[in-house]
Design a protein around this motif. Structure first.
Motif, PDB file in Angstrom:
ATOM      1  N   SER A   1       0.838  -1.198   0.000  1.00  0.00           N
ATOM      2  CA  SER A   1       0.000   0.000   0.000  1.00  0.00           C
ATOM      3  C   SER A   1       0.872   1.248   0.000  1.00  0.00           C
ATOM      4  CB  SER A   1      -0.921   0.004   1.224  1.00  0.00           C
ATOM      5  OG  SER A   1      -0.166   0.032   2.423  1.00  0.00           O
TER       6      SER A   1
ATOM      7  N   ARG B   1      -9.424   7.169   1.357  1.00  0.00           N
ATOM      8  CA  ARG B   1     -10.184   7.478   2.572  1.00  0.00           C
ATOM      9  C   ARG B   1     -10.984   8.764   2.452  1.00  0.00           C
ATOM     10  NH1 ARG B   1      -5.493   5.504   6.854  1.00  0.00           N
ATOM     11  NH2 ARG B   1      -6.259   3.349   7.049  1.00  0.00           N
TER      12      ARG B   1
ATOM     13  N   ASP C   1     -19.854   4.319   2.574  1.00  0.00           N
ATOM     14  CA  ASP C   1     -20.351   3.043   3.081  1.00  0.00           C
ATOM     15  C   ASP C   1     -21.692   2.752   2.409  1.00  0.00           C
ATOM     16  OD1 ASP C   1     -21.406   0.909   4.511  1.00  0.00           O
ATOM     17  OD2 ASP C   1     -20.621   1.593   6.427  1.00  0.00           O
TER      18      ASP C   1
ATOM     19  N   SER D   1      -3.981  -3.834  -2.125  1.00  0.00           N
ATOM     20  CA  SER D   1      -3.478  -3.525  -0.785  1.00  0.00           C
ATOM     21  C   SER D   1      -3.882  -2.122  -0.344  1.00  0.00           C
ATOM     22  CB  SER D   1      -1.953  -3.665  -0.745  1.00  0.00           C
ATOM     23  OG  SER D   1      -1.557  -4.983  -1.050  1.00  0.00           O
TER      24      SER D   1
ATOM     25  N   GLN E   1      -7.439  -2.378   0.824  1.00  0.00           N
ATOM     26  CA  GLN E   1      -7.479  -3.053   2.123  1.00  0.00           C
ATOM     27  C   GLN E   1      -7.083  -2.103   3.243  1.00  0.00           C
ATOM     28  OE1 GLN E   1      -4.898  -6.315   0.740  1.00  0.00           O
ATOM     29  NE2 GLN E   1      -6.453  -7.756   1.447  1.00  0.00           N
ATOM     30  N   GLU E   2      -6.040  -1.321   3.019  1.00  0.00           N
ATOM     31  CA  GLU E   2      -5.549  -0.399   4.037  1.00  0.00           C
ATOM     32  C   GLU E   2      -6.569   0.702   4.316  1.00  0.00           C
ATOM     33  OE1 GLU E   2      -2.744   1.122   6.793  1.00  0.00           O
ATOM     34  OE2 GLU E   2      -2.768  -0.784   5.688  1.00  0.00           O
ATOM     35  N   ALA E   3      -7.333   1.085   3.303  1.00  0.00           N
ATOM     36  CA  ALA E   3      -8.289   2.180   3.460  1.00  0.00           C
ATOM     37  C   ALA E   3      -9.675   1.696   3.897  1.00  0.00           C
ATOM     38  CB  ALA E   3      -8.421   2.939   2.134  1.00  0.00           C
ATOM     39  N   SER E   4      -9.787   0.426   4.235  1.00  0.00           N
ATOM     40  CA  SER E   4     -11.115  -0.167   4.446  1.00  0.00           C
ATOM     41  C   SER E   4     -11.224  -0.906   5.773  1.00  0.00           C
ATOM     42  CB  SER E   4     -11.443  -1.125   3.296  1.00  0.00           C
ATOM     43  OG  SER E   4     -11.274  -0.501   2.056  1.00  0.00           O
ATOM     44  N   ASP E   5     -10.919  -0.235   6.866  1.00  0.00           N
ATOM     45  CA  ASP E   5     -11.008  -0.861   8.186  1.00  0.00           C
ATOM     46  C   ASP E   5     -12.463  -1.093   8.569  1.00  0.00           C
ATOM     47  OD1 ASP E   5      -8.258  -0.616   8.334  1.00  0.00           O
ATOM     48  OD2 ASP E   5      -8.363   1.351   9.306  1.00  0.00           O
ATOM     49  N   ASN E   6     -12.736  -2.271   9.120  1.00  0.00           N
ATOM     50  CA  ASN E   6     -14.053  -2.580   9.699  1.00  0.00           C
ATOM     51  C   ASN E   6     -15.214  -2.200   8.772  1.00  0.00           C
ATOM     52  OD1 ASN E   6     -12.814  -3.435  12.133  1.00  0.00           O
ATOM     53  ND2 ASN E   6     -12.601  -1.280  12.749  1.00  0.00           N
ATOM     54  N   PHE E   7     -15.277  -2.825   7.629  1.00  0.00           N
ATOM     55  CA  PHE E   7     -16.316  -2.497   6.661  1.00  0.00           C
ATOM     56  C   PHE E   7     -17.036  -3.758   6.197  1.00  0.00           C
ATOM     57  CE2 PHE E   7     -12.982  -4.041   3.992  1.00  0.00           C
ATOM     58  CZ  PHE E   7     -13.609  -4.572   2.880  1.00  0.00           C
TER      59      PHE E   7
ATOM     60  N   LYS F   1     -16.580  -7.266   1.766  1.00  0.00           N
ATOM     61  CA  LYS F   1     -15.860  -8.188   2.635  1.00  0.00           C
ATOM     62  C   LYS F   1     -16.853  -9.163   3.261  1.00  0.00           C
ATOM     63  CE  LYS F   1     -12.739  -8.167   6.652  1.00  0.00           C
ATOM     64  NZ  LYS F   1     -12.069  -7.279   7.622  1.00  0.00           N
TER      65      LYS F   1
END
Length: 353
Positions: free
Chosen positions: A37, A46, A51, A283, A286-292, A344
């Motif tokens: 990333s 971000r 969402d 990547s 993935q890094e920009a998509s916490d808890n989604f 996800k």
């Protein structure tokens, strides 16, 4: 006898070592293709994400999006979440842009069944069963419970609408009985769609549809014919393409497609980070998509790094399928598509028994 056991032992060690070496090689190859990333790209993502786990609010869409004639969503078949995304996109576009024409990778006969279903005064699920029977022959990985649930929900949405606003389905693929292969499917679909869009009755109408990943690309990958979206652009239509990628998800892989399939017909091998399908630049997402659960990313903002990068548009397939790599004339991802859904934890499509 002892010597034979010794030889078998050496062979076993060799095989285990070979498998381990191959696995290490694949992991290294996939990681290298995915790439690490990049901070600037993650920061951009971000700032350009929404969402859409519940519904689509349109906060990322701009004047270029709204001026489009054709909206296309591209999927890797077999993930249940894509059926939900398809419903959300159609209802959003209908409510906000009056898009009532749904185009599909089916023929006119199957589309006729869907239109009969949508217009009957009572919900007749047997008609949907007939459409699923058709799908099993053309797109078997869509032929499942989620497809039925999607159209059942769209029936409920469509019923109270005035006749002038009701959704119409257009099947633009070649007919099952058509054995001619003198022109490609994408050319057939382009010709069939142009026949509709050039009809005076639909001159000012917009169209939306869900298709396989390749068909919505606006540039042809190396070694491939021109996709539907590119052909439509070349015909003077304005097209917005959205692709859908999955992480930590399962795909429906029905038996009989010529590939190894487990008994439950569900595999976790086609996520965007491997091991079979690998997307360059996943990547960053993935890094920009916490808890989604499900997110929508806009790639074509003025300051987008995807305007000078091919990340997310380079896709490698190990063992099965052909790589999707833009040719050397393509300089940016946004030449191929402008938005990405990232989901996800999607389950596989559930086959109808």
């Amino acid at each position: 006898m002892r010597k034979a056991f010794k030889i078998l032992g050496y062979l076993l060690i060799f095989l285990i070592s070979a498998v381990a070496a191959f696995a290490l090689y694949m992991n290294f190859s996939n990681a290298s293709f995915r790439g690490d990333s990049e901070k600037a790209t993650v920061t951009y993502l971000r700032e350009n994400v929404a969402d859409v786990s519940q519904e689509i609010d349109g906060s990322l869409f701009d004047s270029t999006f709204f001026s489009s004639d054709i909206f296309l969503l591209g999927e890797i078949h077999g993930f249940a979440e894509n059926q939900s995304l398809d419903r959300k996109m159609l209802t959003y576009l209908h409510k906000n842009l009056g898009v009532r024409n749904y185009i599909s990778e089916i023929d006119s006969n199957a589309a006729g069944l869907l239109n009969r279903f949508l217009r009957k005064p009572t919900k007749d699920l047997s008609l949907l069963q007939d459409v699923v029977g058709h799908l099993k022959q053309v797109i078997p990985q869509q032929a499942g419970q989620e497809y039925v649930e999607k159209w059942s929900a769209l029936y409920d949405y469509n019923q109270p609408l005035a006749d002038s606003l009701k959704i119409t389905v257009w099947g633009i693929d070649r007919a099952l009985a058509d054995t001619s292969r003198s022109i490609s499917r994408d050319s057939v679909m382009r010709n069939n769609l142009l026949a509709i869009t050039t009809d005076p009755a639909y001159k000012n109408e917009k169209f939306y549809g869900l298709f396989g990943f390749f068909h919505v690309l606006q540039t042809a990958p190396k070694g491939h014919t021109r996709p539907l979206a590119q052909r439509l652009l070349n015909s003077g239509l304005q097209v917005t393409s959205i692709v859908s990628y999955m992480l930590e998800s399962n795909m429906y892989l029905p038996k009989g497609l010529g590939m190894p399939t487990p008994d439950n017909e569900s595999v976790d091998l086609m996520n965007a980070d491997g091991p079979i399908m690998v997307v360059d630049g996943i990547s960053d997402l993935q890094e920009a998509s916490d808890n989604f659960s499900t997110l929508l990313f806009k790639l074509n903002a003025p300051n987008s790094p995807y305007r000078s990068s091919l990340k997310l548009s380079r896709v490698k397939f190990n063992f099965f399928g052909e790589d999707m790599i833009p040719d050397t004339t393509i300089e940016s991802t946004v030449q191929s598509f402008q938005y990405v859904f990232l989901s996800k934890g999607s389950p596989a499509v559930r086959p109808l028994r």
